[in-house]
Motif scaffolding. Structure first.
Motif, PDB file in Angstrom:
ATOM      1  N   CYS A   1      22.441  -5.104   4.281  1.00 56.27           N
ATOM      2  CA  CYS A   1      23.117  -5.123   5.579  1.00 56.27           C
ATOM      3  C   CYS A   1      24.594  -5.454   5.361  1.00 56.27           C
ATOM      4  CB  CYS A   1      22.458  -6.176   6.481  1.00 56.27           C
ATOM      5  SG  CYS A   1      23.466  -6.607   7.903  1.00 56.27           S
TER       6      CYS A   1
ATOM      7  N   ALA B   1      26.594  -6.813   7.261  1.00 52.93           N
ATOM      8  CA  ALA B   1      26.999  -8.064   7.913  1.00 52.93           C
ATOM      9  C   ALA B   1      26.459  -9.294   7.181  1.00 52.93           C
ATOM     10  CB  ALA B   1      26.536  -8.064   9.369  1.00 52.93           C
TER      11      ALA B   1
ATOM     12  N   CYS C   1      18.877  -4.037  10.341  1.00 58.29           N
ATOM     13  CA  CYS C   1      18.847  -5.339   9.675  1.00 58.29           C
ATOM     14  C   CYS C   1      17.615  -6.121  10.123  1.00 58.29           C
ATOM     15  CB  CYS C   1      20.118  -6.107   9.999  1.00 58.29           C
ATOM     16  SG  CYS C   1      20.079  -7.776   9.322  1.00 58.29           S
TER      17      CYS C   1
HETATM   18 ZN   LIG Z   1      22.171  -8.389   8.761  1.00 57.44          ZN
END
Ligand SMILES: [Zn+2]
Length: 457
Positions: free
Chosen positions: A64, A66, A97
């Motif tokens: 992911c 992030a 995610c």
């Molecule tokens: Zn994530």
């Protein structure tokens, strides 16, 4: 091994229908066009079959962006792009995610295929659209693309393609100009052996282009802006059908910019280095008398190039002075012009110059005549050096700057000055840079596609 049976079934009713149309076509043209429909359907089937197979392969999910956790599949989703052969569809796994980060959906197959998240047309259709738009109005380009792809393509789609690709070309140029400003010279472009020793000709010219007065709004009076163009070419030789050897521009490269001569300077120098100005056996700057362009020449190119003033332009100046000074005495004016022009042509501008200077001495000369003569005298004096026409003729060089000027004019005139055309600054710049990429032979590298078939296949 890919097998046609997997992707196209002969008992498929749509294929049956298309095959029947081929069978029943009478004229050769109709037969070819009907078979083309089959080829198109076959292409879409093949591509979709391969995509379906690839979508089934196991894949490793990226982390992911992030939080770094490994993404997880949230199932399959459909995707479609318009291709040169019509719409192409496929289903592929989309990841998200596991910790619920808000990120755009990730489709590893699309990434591997080089398809951008919001892309609606495939690369070959985009580049073909841009190639057509380089030469014809967006609406015409869209219509042709529609004929070939068997679907409807809107002028807006072609326009959008240009607005997406143009900035890439501008960005590339910007990087090259920056590198040059930091002292990194670009590599020289390879030349065919027979052109390596040919003289390098260069020149520039300005052209006016109609713009919309306020950015994108079509309202209001047309605003005309100057576009500077420069051309570099090798002076090659061409044998005509009657066996005559005539000079011809070869390996032509164009530069252009919306703006003043200062804006042209760096671009012209960049291209000059690329075209071998530092090593060419002979470099000639051809121009008419436009003062700004001679200034540019003196500023940047005198160390490498010899300036040559357009002969016809110089002769025209002589005519202007004769008309003013020998007003009404046509025979005498014509005789003097013939003599002065002949001397000029043989590299002796001094006689004509002396006469013009002498005429200026005459008392009670009307002010307008005096002004004209003064302008002509200054012009001829300023260009005394670039008037050695005898030498140039011996080298087989053209005496006029027409070959150079017409290249600049063509670049702009042919596409940007059609009836009713008015441009926004961005719209103009994007298309201009694609047009430059096309004429300079770098269009395909810009799109990373090969539109032109390889010769040995
Ligand atoms: Zn994530």
């Amino acid at each position: 091994m890919l097998c046609l049976h997997d992707s196209i079934r002969h008992d498929d009713p749509t294929v049956q229908c298309l095959l029947r149309a081929v069978e029943h076509a009478h004229a050769l043209t109709a037969l070819i066009l009907a078979a083309w429909q089959v080829a198109r359907v076959l292409t879409v089937h093949l591509v979709e079959a391969v995509l379906a197979e690839r979508a089934r392969r196991p894949l490793s999910w990226p982390p992911c962006p992030a939080c770094g956790a490994s993404l997880r599949s949230k199932g399959c989703a459909a995707r479609q792009v318009t291709s040169l052969f019509g719409p192409i569809q496929w289903r592929r796994r989309v990841g998200r995610c596991p910790r619920g980060c808000v990120i755009p959906p990730v489709a590893p197959l699309d990434e591997a295929l080089g398809v951008q998240p919001h892309q609606r047309t495939s690369g070959e259709l985009q580049s073909l659209g841009c190639a057509l738009a380089v030469f014809m109005p967006f609406a015409t380009a869209a219509q042709l693309l529609g004929w070939y792809s068997g679907s409807t393509v809107s002028p807006r789609a072609v326009w959008c393609g240009v607005q997406a690709a143009g900035p890439r070309a501008m960005e590339q140029l910007h990087e090259q100009l920056q590198a040059l400003a930091q002292g990194h010279l670009p590599p020289e472009e390879p030349l065919a052996a027979e052109l390596a020793t040919a003289p390098l000709l260069m020149g520039a010219d300005g052209v006016m282009v109609p713009f919309r007065p306020e950015g994108g709004s079509p309202r209001g009076q047309t605003a005309w802006h100057e576009v500077q163009g420069g051309v570099l070419a090798r002076l090659g030789q061409h044998r005509t059908r009657t066996g005559q050897v005539v000079p011809r521009l070869a390996h032509r490269r164009l530069v252009a910019v919306l703006g003043g001569i200062e804006a042209l300077q760096a671009r012209l120098w960049l291209e000059a280095v690329r075209q071998g100005i530092l090593h060419a056996s002979q470099v000639v700057w051809l121009s008419d008398g436009a003062r700004g362009l001679w200034h540019l020449f003196e500023e940047c190119f005198t160390a490498y190039a010899t300036g040559l003033l357009d002969f016809y332009h110089a002769a025209q100046q002589l005519w202007k002075s004769a008309a003013a000074w020998l007003d009404g005495r046509t025979t005498q004016a014509r005789r003097w012009l013939g003599w002065a022009r002949h001397r000029l042509r043989h590299g002796q501008p001094d006689g004509g110059l002396a006469d013009v200077a002498e005429a200026l001495e005459v008392e009670r000369l009307p002010e307008t005549t005096r002004d004209t003569l003064r302008t002509v005298a200054a012009y001829l004096e300023r260009h005394r050096e670039p008037m050695h026409y005898e030498t140039y003729k011996a080298l087989g060089l053209p005496l006029g700057s027409g070959m150079v000027a017409s290249a600049c004019t063509w670049l702009i005139q042919q596409r940007f000055k059609g009836v009713g055309m008015r441009w926004s600054e961005d719209g103009f710049n994007h298309l201009l840079h694609l047009r430059l990429a096309w004429v300079n032979g770098s269009f395909e590298t810009l799109f990373q596609v090969q539109l032109q078939p390889s010769p040995n296949k």
